[in-house]
Structure formats: C-alpha cells, structure tokens
Write a protein that holds these residues in place. Structure first.
Motif, short mmCIF file in Angstrom:
data_model
loop_
_atom_site.label_atom_id
_atom_site.label_comp_id
_atom_site.label_asym_id
_atom_site.label_seq_id
_atom_site.Cartn_x
_atom_site.Cartn_y
_atom_site.Cartn_z
N CYS A 23 -5.94 9.11 -3.79
CA CYS A 23 -6.33 8.05 -2.84
C CYS A 23 -5.44 6.82 -2.99
O CYS A 23 -4.98 6.25 -1.99
CB CYS A 23 -7.80 7.68 -3.02
SG CYS A 23 -8.92 8.97 -2.46
N TRP A 24 -5.18 6.42 -4.22
CA TRP A 24 -4.30 5.27 -4.43
C TRP A 24 -2.88 5.58 -3.99
O TRP A 24 -2.18 4.70 -3.47
CB TRP A 24 -4.33 4.81 -5.89
CG TRP A 24 -5.38 3.77 -6.13
CD1 TRP A 24 -6.55 3.93 -6.82
CD2 TRP A 24 -5.38 2.41 -5.67
NE1 TRP A 24 -7.27 2.76 -6.81
CE2 TRP A 24 -6.57 1.81 -6.11
CE3 TRP A 24 -4.50 1.65 -4.91
CZ2 TRP A 24 -6.90 0.49 -5.83
CZ3 TRP A 24 -4.82 0.33 -4.63
CH2 TRP A 24 -6.00 -0.23 -5.09
N ALA A 25 -2.43 6.82 -4.16
CA ALA A 25 -1.10 7.20 -3.67
C ALA A 25 -1.04 7.01 -2.16
O ALA A 25 -0.05 6.48 -1.63
CB ALA A 25 -0.77 8.64 -4.06
N GLY A 26 -2.09 7.41 -1.46
CA GLY A 26 -2.15 7.21 0.00
C GLY A 26 -2.09 5.74 0.37
O GLY A 26 -1.38 5.36 1.32
N ILE A 27 -2.82 4.91 -0.36
CA ILE A 27 -2.81 3.46 -0.10
C ILE A 27 -1.44 2.87 -0.41
O ILE A 27 -0.85 2.17 0.41
CB ILE A 27 -3.89 2.75 -0.97
CG1 ILE A 27 -5.30 3.15 -0.54
CG2 ILE A 27 -3.70 1.24 -0.95
CD1 ILE A 27 -5.82 2.52 0.73
N ASN A 28 -0.93 3.14 -1.61
CA ASN A 28 0.32 2.52 -2.06
C ASN A 28 1.54 2.98 -1.27
O ASN A 28 2.45 2.19 -1.01
CB ASN A 28 0.53 2.76 -3.56
CG ASN A 28 -0.48 2.01 -4.40
OD1 ASN A 28 -1.03 0.99 -3.99
ND2 ASN A 28 -0.74 2.51 -5.58
N GLU A 29 1.56 4.26 -0.89
CA GLU A 29 2.70 4.79 -0.14
C GLU A 29 2.51 4.65 1.36
O GLU A 29 3.44 4.91 2.13
CB GLU A 29 2.94 6.25 -0.52
CG GLU A 29 3.33 6.44 -1.98
CD GLU A 29 3.49 7.90 -2.37
OE1 GLU A 29 3.71 8.75 -1.47
OE2 GLU A 29 3.39 8.19 -3.57
#
Length: 154
Positions: free
Chosen positions: A80-86
């Motif tokens: 989920c954080w990868a989706g937000i950060n990228e």
C-alpha cells in the motif's frame, strides 16, 4: 478466469457502481459501495478495501470487506505504501516475495493496490485487494480497477 470474461465482469460492475453512487458525492459512501460490490462479485477477492492518508500522514484503514484488517500500516512499508509513494498501481503475484510486505492475514497470497487522487490531484488513498491465490491479479485487474477508483471523486 480468462481475460475477456474478467474484463466483461469488471465492465458490468463499473456500470453498477456508477449507477449506485449517483445518490451521493461522499467519497466514504462511494468507497463502501465499491468495496462491497467488488468483494462480492469477484471470485478471487479475499480482502477488498481502502487505506487512506489521515491528517497525520498515517495510512489507515477505511471501508472494507473481509476479515479484520491492519488498522494502521507502518510508514513507507508494504504494498500500500509503495502505491502511495510511487503514485502507481502495484500488482504483486506473490506477497511473500515483496520486500517489507505487511501480512494482515497469513491467508493472503497475492495483492493489487491502486492509488487514487482527490479532486485537487493529490494521491489520498489506495484500493487494496488481496487474494488467497498466487498470481490472482494481472493488467486487466489493474486497468479496470484504475477506472473504478476514478468514480470516487467524480
């Protein structure tokens, strides 16, 4: 499910969601409806819901369907954080091979995360779907879910 059948199912779901959410502009109501419809209409969906950035910058659970979820996700960790950060969708065929994966349920084997933006264009949340099957998600899921999340702030 083959690509043609899956795409057709998503298109029908998109139409159902569009019609149902006309009743309100509330993003919370729209997310709830999207989570419920997807969860009950897509056979490989085990956990279906949203994580949103709160006023403190934490990624916390929002409307969802499925077993109890992690309430708050460790900063800059997991899919989920990868989706937000990228600021792009993440298709993970095997969650056990994703560095820093957060296992809210040991039954989850694959995952797709689709970030979406508010009316100002800022990424504010992700749609997160887990499956008990490996390799459950592909580009068809990504493309169709990216269309569906645009309805939240339409």
């Amino acid at each position: 499910m083959n690509t043609k059948l899956k795409s057709g199912r998503y298109q029908r779901i998109f139409g159902q969601i569009k019609k149902l959410i006309e009743a309100t502009t509330s993003p919370w109501s729209r997310m709830s409806t999207i989570a419920a419809l997807l969860h009950h209409k897509m056979p490989d969906y085990f956990w279906t819901g949203f994580y949103y950035l709160d006023e403190n910058g934490d990624l916390v659970v929002g409307p969802y369907q499925g077993p109890v979820a992690c309430l708050k996700l460790k900063k800059d960790t997991g899919v989920c954080w990868a989706g937000i950060n990228e600021e792009r969708s993440q298709v993970v065929p095997d969650v056990n091979k994703f560095p820093g994966h957060i296992a809210c349920s040991s039954l989850s084997k694959s995952e797709i995360v689709v970030p979406f933006r508010d009316k100002s264009g800022k990424v504010v949340a992700v749609l997160d779907v887990d499956s008990r099957k490996l390799n459950a998600f592909d580009d068809t899921d990504r493309e169709e879910l990216e269309k569906i999340v645009t309805l939240i702030y339409e």
